[in-house]
Design an enzyme around this catalytic site. Structure first.
Site, short mmCIF file in Angstrom:
data_model
loop_
_atom_site.label_atom_id
_atom_site.label_comp_id
_atom_site.label_asym_id
_atom_site.label_seq_id
_atom_site.Cartn_x
_atom_site.Cartn_y
_atom_site.Cartn_z
N HIS A 121 0.65 -1.48 0.00
CA HIS A 121 -0.19 -0.59 0.14
C HIS A 121 0.59 1.59 -0.25
O HIS A 121 1.87 1.25 0.72
CB HIS A 121 -0.71 -0.47 1.56
CG HIS A 121 -2.03 0.84 0.96
ND1 HIS A 121 -1.83 2.48 2.21
CD2 HIS A 121 -3.58 1.08 1.27
CE1 HIS A 121 -2.83 2.77 1.87
NE2 HIS A 121 -3.54 2.17 1.18
N ASP A 199 3.47 -4.79 8.49
CA ASP A 199 1.78 -4.14 7.33
C ASP A 199 0.60 -5.43 7.70
O ASP A 199 0.92 -6.02 7.12
CB ASP A 199 1.96 -3.36 6.83
CG ASP A 199 0.51 -2.53 6.18
OD1 ASP A 199 -0.53 -2.73 6.18
OD2 ASP A 199 0.52 -2.18 5.26
N GLN A 202 -4.18 -5.51 6.98
CA GLN A 202 -5.07 -6.61 6.63
C GLN A 202 -5.10 -7.54 6.84
O GLN A 202 -5.61 -8.92 6.37
CB GLN A 202 -4.92 -6.56 5.10
CG GLN A 202 -5.01 -4.97 3.84
CD GLN A 202 -6.27 -4.64 4.24
OE1 GLN A 202 -8.00 -5.73 3.91
NE2 GLN A 202 -6.71 -3.09 3.62
N LYS A 225 -11.15 -1.81 10.61
CA LYS A 225 -10.35 -2.78 9.19
C LYS A 225 -11.33 -4.05 10.84
O LYS A 225 -11.45 -5.11 9.23
CB LYS A 225 -9.59 -2.79 9.25
CG LYS A 225 -9.20 -1.73 7.32
CD LYS A 225 -7.85 -2.20 6.98
CE LYS A 225 -7.60 -0.61 6.21
NZ LYS A 225 -8.34 0.12 5.33
N CYS A 364 -4.96 2.24 -4.24
CA CYS A 364 -3.09 3.02 -3.08
C CYS A 364 -3.19 1.91 -3.45
O CYS A 364 -1.55 2.15 -2.59
CB CYS A 364 -3.54 3.59 -1.46
SG CYS A 364 -5.31 4.40 -1.33
#
Length: 406
Positions: A121, A199, A202, A225, A364
């Site tokens: 991202h 990261d 997700q 999220k 993104c």
């Protein structure tokens, strides 16, 4: 037992209509909906506890502090951090990654190297580019193949004594590809003493996270999220690393002593939590963890994987439909285009008229789109409350869009 209708009953927004049709919400990689239990915690904070934390001796301040610190401990357990003070409240993944890249400035010099991947991202690209501008370091990028799978042979050639940071996502937001971060971490540990940043924006909504087992130095994710309010997130960092690095923001809460001659900094986690926090949101993030624990990580993952498998199988029966990353190990996302339909947003607008919410565009992740030589994709992403019937409606909607746009 896993009862999808009981789970759906906890999300009041799923009862609404959009354009005269029942809402089919398939944009969960952008943000999930919030269960009533989380919304009730937000409401209760502002109607019963509203006060600043860590600063007051009065009852409301003490109660608010207790609730927010309880939430921190819930999140500590959620990611299996060794200490609760290794859990730093942020506004989300983006702030967490910017925080890390800023506090590492003094650790890098000209010609040092930072490794990221093609699947990142923008939030895991731009902060490292800014760090390169500040320090003269260089950015190296692990490429992908035609299936979107990282080519880790390149990581072997990249890793050297100049490598200072390796930062990759666990799951691609654009394609849903699950990256082999265990292998990436092992290779990095074997060959360098670089900082390892994951990261988890997700992955935290879908997987059981264990930062100690992963042995990463930093792990960041967003609350919104994973069924929590917007403006919430977590940065996990190893104690010895966070204690040795400088603060990010200066102001209230993060000081031990302050004078015009010298300021000393508070201990963890407050060193990195300057200013008034999002107290209600942070408490509600703990409530979101409670919700996920009640449903069960295994149930969440099994249901979402079944949805993904079903969605891909049904969509690929549509002639001229291409799924990106089709052959890769994925979770939660199916990203696709229709042959002969030039703009993904056209498909998205037709679906919206049918009450179906998907995301279109580059997500993104412009480097990924450039790799596939496309402007964007249609992305359907799943959460625990989605159903197979909703996927059937998506498939019918895509077929209708194809008829209208071809």
């Amino acid at each position: 037992m896993f009862d999808i209708q009981e789970i759906r009953s906890q999300f009041s927004i799923l009862d609404r209509e959009v354009n005269g049709k029942p809402l089919v919400y398939l944009d969960n990689a952008a943000t999930s909906q919030k269960p009533n239990s989380v919304l009730e915690v937000c409401h209760a904070y502002y109607t019963e506890l509203n006060a600043n934390v860590h600063r007051g001796i009065h009852t409301l301040s003490q109660l608010a502090t207790e609730e927010m610190e309880l939430s921190r401990r819930k999140i500590q357990k959620f990611i299996n951090a060794e200490h609760d003070f290794e859990v730093i409240f942020t506004k989300g993944t983006t702030e967490g990654l910017n925080l890390i890249s800023y506090i590492l400035t003094q650790k890098l010099k000209k010609d040092d190297e930072i490794i990221i991947s093609y699947l990142e991202h923008h939030s895991n690209i731009v902060p490292w580019q800014l760090l390169c501008e500040r320090t003269g370091a260089k950015l190296r990028v692990i490429p992908i193949d035609e299936n979107g799978i990282l080519q880790l042979d390149y990581l072997d050639t990249f890793l050297n004594e100049k490598t200072k940071v390796v930062s990759v996502n666990q799951v691609s937001n654009a394609l849903g590809i699950v990256n082999p971060i265990e292998e990436i971490i092992a290779k990095t540990r074997k060959n360098t003493d670089a900082y390892i940043v994951i990261d988890g924006a997700q992955s935290a909504p879908h997987f059981n996270i264990d930062v100690q087992k992963l042995d990463c130095d930093f792990f960041v994710f967003s609350g919104h999220k994973m069924y929590a309010p917007m403006g919430t997130g977590i940065l996990y960092g190893k104690r010895e690393i966070l204690e040795a690095l400088p603060p990010f923001h200066g102001g209230g809460e993060m000081i031990a002593t302050c004078s015009f001659d010298e300021t000393t900094y508070a201990g963890l986690p407050f060193k990195y939590e300057a200013g008034t926090p999002n107290v209600g949101g942070n408490i509600a993030l703990g409530a979101a963890v409670d919700f996920m624990n009640r449903v069960g990580h295994e149930h969440i993952q099994n249901h979402e994987n079944a949805l993904l498998e079903y969605a891909q199988r049904q969509l690929l029966e549509i002639e001229g439909l291409k799924v990106y990353g089709e052959k890769a190990h994925r979770t939660g996302v199916v990203s696709f285009n229709l042959e002969g339909v030039g703009i993904s947003s056209d498909v998205g607008m037709i679906l919206d008229k049918m009450g179906i919410a998907v995301r279109t565009g580059h997500h993104c992740t412009q480097p990924i789109m450039n790799f596939f030589n496309i402007a964007g994709t249609v992305r359907a992403s799943f959460a625990v409350y989605n159903t197979f019937e909703e996927i059937d409606l998506l498939v019918e909607g895509v077929k209708k869009a194809q008829r209208m746009l071809s």
